[in-house]
Design a protein around this motif. Structure first.
Motif, PDB file in Angstrom:
ATOM      1  N   GLU A 217      -1.805  -8.799  -1.375  1.00  0.00           N
ATOM      2  CA  GLU A 217      -1.321  -7.908  -0.272  1.00  0.00           C
ATOM      3  C   GLU A 217       0.259  -7.822  -0.524  1.00  0.00           C
ATOM      4  OE1 GLU A 217      -1.290  -8.002   4.615  1.00  0.00           O
ATOM      5  OE2 GLU A 217      -1.987  -9.828   3.442  1.00  0.00           O
ATOM      6  N   ILE A 218       0.514  -6.527  -0.366  1.00  0.00           N
ATOM      7  CA  ILE A 218       2.189  -6.301  -0.450  1.00  0.00           C
ATOM      8  C   ILE A 218       2.794  -6.201   0.759  1.00  0.00           C
ATOM      9  CG2 ILE A 218       3.809  -4.764  -1.799  1.00  0.00           C
ATOM     10  CD1 ILE A 218       2.106  -6.133  -3.594  1.00  0.00           C
TER      11      ILE A 218
ATOM     12  N   HIS B 267      21.035  -7.717   0.546  1.00  0.00           N
ATOM     13  CA  HIS B 267      19.900  -7.137   0.597  1.00  0.00           C
ATOM     14  C   HIS B 267      20.418  -5.740   1.288  1.00  0.00           C
ATOM     15  CE1 HIS B 267      15.975  -5.856   0.419  1.00  0.00           C
ATOM     16  NE2 HIS B 267      15.409  -6.199   1.695  1.00  0.00           N
ATOM     17  N   MET B 268      20.231  -4.560   0.791  1.00  0.00           N
ATOM     18  CA  MET B 268      20.397  -3.137   1.617  1.00  0.00           C
ATOM     19  C   MET B 268      18.936  -2.611   1.263  1.00  0.00           C
ATOM     20  SD  MET B 268      24.206  -2.334   0.319  1.00  0.00           S
ATOM     21  CE  MET B 268      23.872  -2.198  -1.629  1.00  0.00           C
ATOM     22  N   PRO B 269      18.144  -2.563   2.013  1.00  0.00           N
ATOM     23  CA  PRO B 269      16.937  -2.180   2.043  1.00  0.00           C
ATOM     24  C   PRO B 269      16.946  -0.655   2.167  1.00  0.00           C
ATOM     25  CG  PRO B 269      16.876  -3.306   3.924  1.00  0.00           C
ATOM     26  CD  PRO B 269      18.299  -3.469   3.387  1.00  0.00           C
ATOM     27  N   GLY B 270      16.358   0.044   1.139  1.00  0.00           N
ATOM     28  CA  GLY B 270      16.128   1.575   1.426  1.00  0.00           C
ATOM     29  C   GLY B 270      17.047   2.540   0.851  1.00  0.00           C
ATOM     30  N   TRP B 271      16.890   3.678   0.295  1.00  0.00           N
ATOM     31  CA  TRP B 271      17.600   4.673  -0.105  1.00  0.00           C
ATOM     32  C   TRP B 271      18.726   5.027   0.907  1.00  0.00           C
ATOM     33  CZ3 TRP B 271      17.318   6.668  -5.055  1.00  0.00           C
ATOM     34  CH2 TRP B 271      17.952   7.858  -5.177  1.00  0.00           C
ATOM     35  N   ASP B 272      18.608   5.446   2.162  1.00  0.00           N
ATOM     36  CA  ASP B 272      19.394   5.716   3.008  1.00  0.00           C
ATOM     37  C   ASP B 272      20.666   4.843   3.219  1.00  0.00           C
ATOM     38  OD1 ASP B 272      17.931   8.021   3.597  1.00  0.00           O
ATOM     39  OD2 ASP B 272      17.270   7.486   5.320  1.00  0.00           O
ATOM     40  N   MET B 273      20.140   3.511   3.091  1.00  0.00           N
ATOM     41  CA  MET B 273      21.171   2.410   3.163  1.00  0.00           C
ATOM     42  C   MET B 273      22.067   2.574   2.041  1.00  0.00           C
ATOM     43  SD  MET B 273      21.993  -0.401   5.100  1.00  0.00           S
ATOM     44  CE  MET B 273      20.471  -0.655   6.029  1.00  0.00           C
TER      45      MET B 273
ATOM     46  N   ASN C 202       9.673   1.792  -1.122  1.00  0.00           N
ATOM     47  CA  ASN C 202       8.202   1.164  -0.916  1.00  0.00           C
ATOM     48  C   ASN C 202       8.350   0.132  -2.080  1.00  0.00           C
ATOM     49  OD1 ASN C 202       6.451   2.567   1.401  1.00  0.00           O
ATOM     50  ND2 ASN C 202       7.457   4.568   0.124  1.00  0.00           N
ATOM     51  N   LEU C 203       9.323  -0.026  -2.824  1.00  0.00           N
ATOM     52  CA  LEU C 203       9.474  -1.287  -3.805  1.00  0.00           C
ATOM     53  C   LEU C 203       9.778  -2.489  -3.061  1.00  0.00           C
ATOM     54  CD1 LEU C 203       8.964  -2.062  -6.581  1.00  0.00           C
ATOM     55  CD2 LEU C 203      11.453  -1.428  -7.132  1.00  0.00           C
ATOM     56  N   HIS C 204       8.870  -3.340  -2.501  1.00  0.00           N
ATOM     57  CA  HIS C 204       9.189  -4.448  -1.735  1.00  0.00           C
ATOM     58  C   HIS C 204       9.661  -5.546  -2.699  1.00  0.00           C
ATOM     59  CE1 HIS C 204       7.956  -2.093   1.575  1.00  0.00           C
ATOM     60  NE2 HIS C 204       6.880  -2.441   1.349  1.00  0.00           N
TER      61      HIS C 204
ATOM     62  N   ALA D  79       4.248   0.500  -4.888  1.00  0.00           N
ATOM     63  CA  ALA D  79       5.240   1.585  -5.006  1.00  0.00           C
ATOM     64  C   ALA D  79       4.886   2.898  -5.518  1.00  0.00           C
ATOM     65  CB  ALA D  79       6.797   1.127  -5.381  1.00  0.00           C
ATOM     66  N   LEU D  80       4.119   2.832  -6.703  1.00  0.00           N
ATOM     67  CA  LEU D  80       3.793   3.879  -7.127  1.00  0.00           C
ATOM     68  C   LEU D  80       2.832   4.768  -6.695  1.00  0.00           C
ATOM     69  CD1 LEU D  80       3.869   2.755 -11.121  1.00  0.00           C
ATOM     70  CD2 LEU D  80       5.355   4.255 -10.047  1.00  0.00           C
ATOM     71  N   THR D  81       2.127   4.174  -5.760  1.00  0.00           N
ATOM     72  CA  THR D  81       1.203   5.042  -4.938  1.00  0.00           C
ATOM     73  C   THR D  81       1.911   6.125  -4.152  1.00  0.00           C
ATOM     74  OG1 THR D  81       1.029   3.476  -3.068  1.00  0.00           O
ATOM     75  CG2 THR D  81      -0.655   3.349  -4.938  1.00  0.00           C
TER      76      THR D  81
END
Length: 551
Positions: A6-7, A33-39, A480-482, A540-542
């Motif tokens: 489970e991811i 940790h700066m999660p996400g592209w917008d960050m 979505n790459l956790h 993430a690739l999905t």
């Protein structure tokens, strides 16, 4: 039957450090940790309001929280309202800071700070430090020296000073030298590095073996680059002798060469041997022979391995120093001591491996034809500014260096193989993977890969880059790459970063000929379970595959 993993999104708080490894103190973490592209896009705007939100961050980019506490305590003690200060280990370093930011025409293009608003003050707690004082509103203009030179004090020294505020005494003589920091830990650390540099050599055994006295320690990897570059400027005794950067380096390395010295010729592909030879020939004819050629082995972030054998031949012909930064290959995996005059390493990365201490080293090869020229210069100019508390942590962390490197190598190789296979699938959004095993320069790497021993099989390092087939796919994949999102490499946890977009956001068209694309992500694998990592990337690739279909 394969078990489904489970991811889940990470529970690390935004602007906080990667969770420390068991048995390690998170107080001195050097990650965020700066999660996400917008960050990440917000990060590139460099707004003070955004940076004020960070609880943890790489301490060269933003002073560590304990350094900030020390600054506040000293300013309060001195009742220095409207002022700020940066702490350095020695008077000479503080002077270098002032000289850089007050230059009439600054080499970094920023406005000069008036000399009369800056001052140096010396303090003694348990240790001795020097502080550069300046008005708070000049911080944006002074911070580049801290960032690029990397010569500020460490967080552990900051904590020691905080714990001894009751001993605070301002010294009337600001030029007073610091106490000797060459502790037993420093000596043991030098010896460990020397042993690793001579361990399982690539090629025939060397006649001259390196000793701990040929290894020099610095408070950051960038400090090692800064000091060695400036030292080589004195070696040629020609103020017009330029430096060459061969291949893509870490983004800030090239700025050190631009900001200090007569200039740099940048050959970013790391394969432009003919162009390099022409430049060397023309500079020699002009009476300004090149002082040094630097190369990272491998390059950052495209993992190109330059032809060190050819560079060595050119170094002998044109009498320049060949400096190899082996941080990414890591001296567990590669042996460049026999071909380089100097080997520079960021110990902060996989040598330490736990993202809780900063430091660097430079080793001068006793086999070098210019050893007897470089050694006296190093002995004359060198100061060991690595705090003893940091040297102790390096010794502790590096005890499992080889076993950790095995895991890092295996995890990266497994991910790269799986992702590279996907590049052959027209339905996949994976366009290309960058890693020595899938690089046309693989043979250049293999020449310097260490021999296999009973306790360690060398590999290709922890770092690779992945390129997606569109910006939309890249954003979807990254979001979505956790794994943890942020700068740094060689840590115990996997870190991802849109390296090109983050560092070259205003120069994307300019860097395309260098092979850099905004659709590339840099990945530093950690010590997680291999199958778990592959499932995380598969998840993430999905999203990136779906984004590609929508476009």
């Amino acid at each position: 039957m394969t078990q489904t993993i489970e991811i889940k999104a990470l529970d690390t708080a935004t602007f906080h450090a990667v969770p420390p490894a068991p048995g390690h103190n998170g107080q001195h973490s050097i990650t965020t940790h700066m999660p996400g592209w917008d960050m990440m896009l917000e990060f590139t705007k460099k707004q003070p309001e955004f940076f004020a939100k960070f609880v943890d961050m790489y301490p060269r980019f933003i002073p560590h929280k304990d350094i900030k506490k020390l600054t506040g305590a000293v300013l309060k003690h001195l009742k220095a309202e409207g002022q700020f200060c940066l702490f350095f280990p020695r008077y000479e370093v503080a002077v270098a800071c002032i000289n850089f930011v007050t230059a009439e025409k600054r080499t970094d293009g920023l406005d000069s700070v008036p000399k009369d608003v800056m001052s140096i003050r010396a303090f003694e707690f348990q240790s001795r430090v020097h502080a550069v004082f300046f008005p708070m509103d000049k911080m944006r203009l002074v911070m580049p020296f801290w960032t690029f030179a990397g010569v500020g004090i460490s967080s552990r020294l900051g904590v020691e000073c905080l714990e001894n505020m009751n001993l605070l005494k301002e010294l009337s003589d600001v030029t007073v030298a610091p106490k000797d920091s060459d502790s037993t830990s420093h000596q043991l650390l030098r010896q460990r590095i020397a042993n690793l540099l001579e361990r399982a050599p690539a090629g025939p055994p060397r006649k001259e073996k390196i000793s701990k006295d040929d290894v020099y320690l610095y408070q950051t990897g960038m400090a090692a680059i800064y000091y060695i570059h400036n030292l080589l400027g004195k070696w040629k005794n020609n103020s017009n002798s330029k430096t060459v950067m061969f291949g893509l380096p870490f983004h800030q390395t090239i700025h050190v060469f631009e900001y200090w010295g007569p200039g740099v010729r940048f050959l970013p592909l790391g394969t432009e041997i003919d162009e390099l030879q022409s430049f060397l020939k023309s500079e020699a004819a002009a009476g300004t022979p090149v002082q040094a050629v630097w190369t990272e082995f491998q390059s950052n972030p495209l993992l190109v391995s330059s032809d060190l054998k050819k560079l060595r031949e050119l170094a002998d012909q044109y009498k320049f120093a060949l400096v190899v930064d082996d941080t990414i290959g890591s001296f567990a995996n590669v042996d460049v001591l026999g071909v380089a005059d100097l080997v520079v390493t960021s110990l902060t990365k996989s040598f330490s491996g736990y993202a809780d201490v900063m430091g660097g080293s430079a080793a001068v090869s006793p086999s070098s034809r210019i050893y007897l020229e470089l050694k006296p210069l190093l002995e004359k100019d060198y100061h060991d500014d690595l705090f003893s508390g940091d040297a102790e942590i390096f010794l502790k962390n590096s005890e499992d260096y080889l076993s950790r490197t095995t895991i890092l190598n295996n995890n990266a190789a497994a991910l790269v193989k799986w992702l590279h296979d996907l590049t052959k699938d027209p339905k996949s959004s994976v366009k290309r993977v960058y890693y020595p095993t899938v690089s046309p320069t693989l043979e250049n790497y293999n020449v310097y890969k260490r021999a296999t021993t009973t306790d360690f099989t060398p590999g290709y390092g922890c770092l690779f880059s992945i390129e997606l087939d569109s910006v939309e796919a890249t954003i979807a994949f990254y979001n979505n790459l956790h794994v943890h999102h942020g700068p740094h490499l060689g840590a115990h946890r996997t870190l991802a970063l849109p390296y090109v977009k983050a560092l070259y956001i205003d120069e994307l068209e300019k860097v395309k000929p260098m092979g850099l694309e905004e659709t590339q992500l840099r990945i530093s694998v950690g010590l997680e379970d291999t199958d778990e990592l592959i499932e995380t990337f598969k998840y993430a690739l999905t999203f990136s595959d779906a984004a590609g279909k929508e476009n």
